[in-house]
Design a protein around this motif. Structure first.
Motif, PDB file in Angstrom:
ATOM      1  N   VAL A  18       0.638  -1.218  -0.018  1.00 14.23           N
ATOM      2  CA  VAL A  18      -0.214  -0.088  -0.116  1.00 14.23           C
ATOM      3  C   VAL A  18       0.866   0.914  -0.121  1.00 14.23           C
ATOM      4  N   LEU A 130      -8.676  -3.646 -11.556  1.00 13.28           N
ATOM      5  CA  LEU A 130      -8.712  -1.879  -9.851  1.00 13.28           C
ATOM      6  C   LEU A 130      -9.702  -1.825  -9.272  1.00 13.28           C
ATOM      7  N   ILE A 133      -9.685  -4.404  -6.443  1.00 17.07           N
ATOM      8  CA  ILE A 133      -8.779  -3.581  -5.535  1.00 17.07           C
ATOM      9  C   ILE A 133      -9.551  -3.015  -4.540  1.00 17.07           C
ATOM     10  N   ALA A 134      -9.925  -1.819  -5.353  1.00 16.79           N
ATOM     11  CA  ALA A 134     -10.654  -1.111  -5.027  1.00 16.79           C
ATOM     12  C   ALA A 134     -11.798  -1.260  -3.705  1.00 16.79           C
ATOM     13  N   ALA A 136     -11.447  -4.595  -2.390  1.00 13.05           N
ATOM     14  CA  ALA A 136     -11.471  -4.812  -1.244  1.00 13.05           C
ATOM     15  C   ALA A 136     -10.640  -4.234  -0.176  1.00 13.05           C
ATOM     16  N   LEU A 137      -9.859  -2.833  -0.650  1.00 10.76           N
ATOM     17  CA  LEU A 137      -9.566  -2.271  -0.018  1.00 10.76           C
ATOM     18  C   LEU A 137     -10.418  -1.469   1.374  1.00 10.76           C
ATOM     19  N   ASN A 138     -11.540  -1.072   0.351  1.00  6.72           N
ATOM     20  CA  ASN A 138     -12.081  -0.236   0.640  1.00  6.72           C
ATOM     21  C   ASN A 138     -13.469  -1.251   1.955  1.00  6.72           C
ATOM     22  N   LYS A 139     -13.055  -2.465   1.903  1.00 11.65           N
ATOM     23  CA  LYS A 139     -13.650  -3.601   2.577  1.00 11.65           C
ATOM     24  C   LYS A 139     -12.590  -3.781   4.257  1.00 11.65           C
ATOM     25  N   VAL A 140     -11.427  -4.108   4.093  1.00  9.67           N
ATOM     26  CA  VAL A 140     -10.262  -4.319   5.044  1.00  9.67           C
ATOM     27  C   VAL A 140     -10.194  -3.455   5.435  1.00  9.67           C
ATOM     28  N   GLY A 141     -10.810  -1.580   5.051  1.00  6.30           N
ATOM     29  CA  GLY A 141     -10.316  -0.356   5.469  1.00  6.30           C
ATOM     30  C   GLY A 141     -10.838   0.132   7.051  1.00  6.30           C
ATOM     31  N   VAL A 143     -12.112  -1.971   8.387  1.00  9.50           N
ATOM     32  CA  VAL A 143     -11.974  -2.588   9.492  1.00  9.50           C
ATOM     33  C   VAL A 143     -11.508  -2.295  10.261  1.00  9.50           C
ATOM     34  N   ILE A 144     -10.460  -1.833   9.323  1.00  5.63           N
ATOM     35  CA  ILE A 144      -9.469  -0.932  10.146  1.00  5.63           C
ATOM     36  C   ILE A 144      -9.369  -0.041  10.975  1.00  5.63           C
TER      37      ILE A 144
END
Lengths: 163, 163
Positions: A18, A130, A133-134, A136-141, A143-144
DNA sequence: AAAATATTGACAGCATGCTGTCAAACTGGT
DNA sequence: ACCAGTTTGACAGCATGCTGTCAATATTTT
């Protein structure tokens, strides 16, 4: 003592990727804007002005930045004649900031550069990838973000238990 | 004139997600390190020292940062007693920077915090998903990197055609 | 209406990234 | 051995993010 090994866990690897991507995108933004004598940060703020008149505090909230970070950039844009402050009748504290025609020209020029870069890059990249990924990043984001918040809350509860 | 619309293309969305994630990770790093009175940047450099003795220029190359950015941090670490400079017999220009026992303690304390955070977070995240994203980012990153480089090369060829 | 609280922009100052310039020292080609 | 070019660290200065404090002004509570 522990050997202080280089971290090699999935989270670290993820973070490194990232960070790297962030660097590449920032560099792209700087390349695009520097040919017009601007910067990514100016572009971001100018872009907001393009969507309509705002107060500095409003823009900062929208962008998730500190108020004063935007303030400095807005001041700089104004000093360069790309934006103007106007008095706000309903609130004497705030000035309303508006893009000037010169600012709009600059913004448009950046947009053209960006569109070119975007178009070129998309011939080399997979659109679905793209998007995937976007997402997935959103979902992970999310959570974090939640864990950061709950961590901060817990910490406050421990350190300031009363009240 | 063009309406200066808010960008909504896949590349922009992707970029926004990366920026957001970058912010979250940086914030995590700062939370981890601030409880020990350090910062993400210090942690990074200190971590390199943990892997062995280095020169500042070497570390900068490894980290992909400007030499002087690392230099300032290394100076700060040294001033705080977390690292020491030693003369380098084979090259009188360079100092070799080494972690001190105090520095190693700090690094270890950060590592413990990080391991805790990592472990907790991984109970909420999908390991395969992280790996998938990291892989995909890596692939996309290589493409973008190449395009940035070829763009810069082209530009130089146009602007400085002679020689 | 008055008092307490929140928001805003100005000002000042810090951290971290960058760049450019310089002198000292190293390196490589001749 | 020498000279040209590179590398290194010191120093200075810029951009962008942050924070904290302050006075003026809104806003909310009582």
């Amino acid at each position: 003592m522990k050997p202080l090994q280089k971290p090699n866990d999935p989270l670290s690897n993820f973070s490194l990727q990232v960070f790297h991507m962030n660097g590449l995108l920032m560099r792209s933004g700087d390349i695009i804007t520097s040919s017009i004598g601007q910067s990514s940060a100016r572009w971001q703020v100018l872009g907001r002005l393009g969507h309509g008149t705002q107060t500095v505090a409003n823009i900062a909230r929208d962008m998730g930045l500190a108020r004063q970070s935007v303030q400095r950039i807005a001041d700089a844009l104004t000093k360069e004649g790309l934006a103007v402050y106007q008095d706000h009748a309903a609130d004497r504290r705030t000035k309303i900031i508006t893009i000037t025609s010169k600012g709009a020209e600059v913004l448009n020029a950046i947009y053209v550069q960006y569109a070119q870069w975007n178009q070129h890059l998309m011939t080399k990249l997979n659109l679905e990838q793209l998007e995937t990924i976007a997402d997935a990043l959103n979902k992970v984001g999310r959570v974090i973000e939640e864990e950061i918040n709950s961590y901060l809350t817990d910490k406050n509860n421990v350190e300031v238990p009363n009240e």
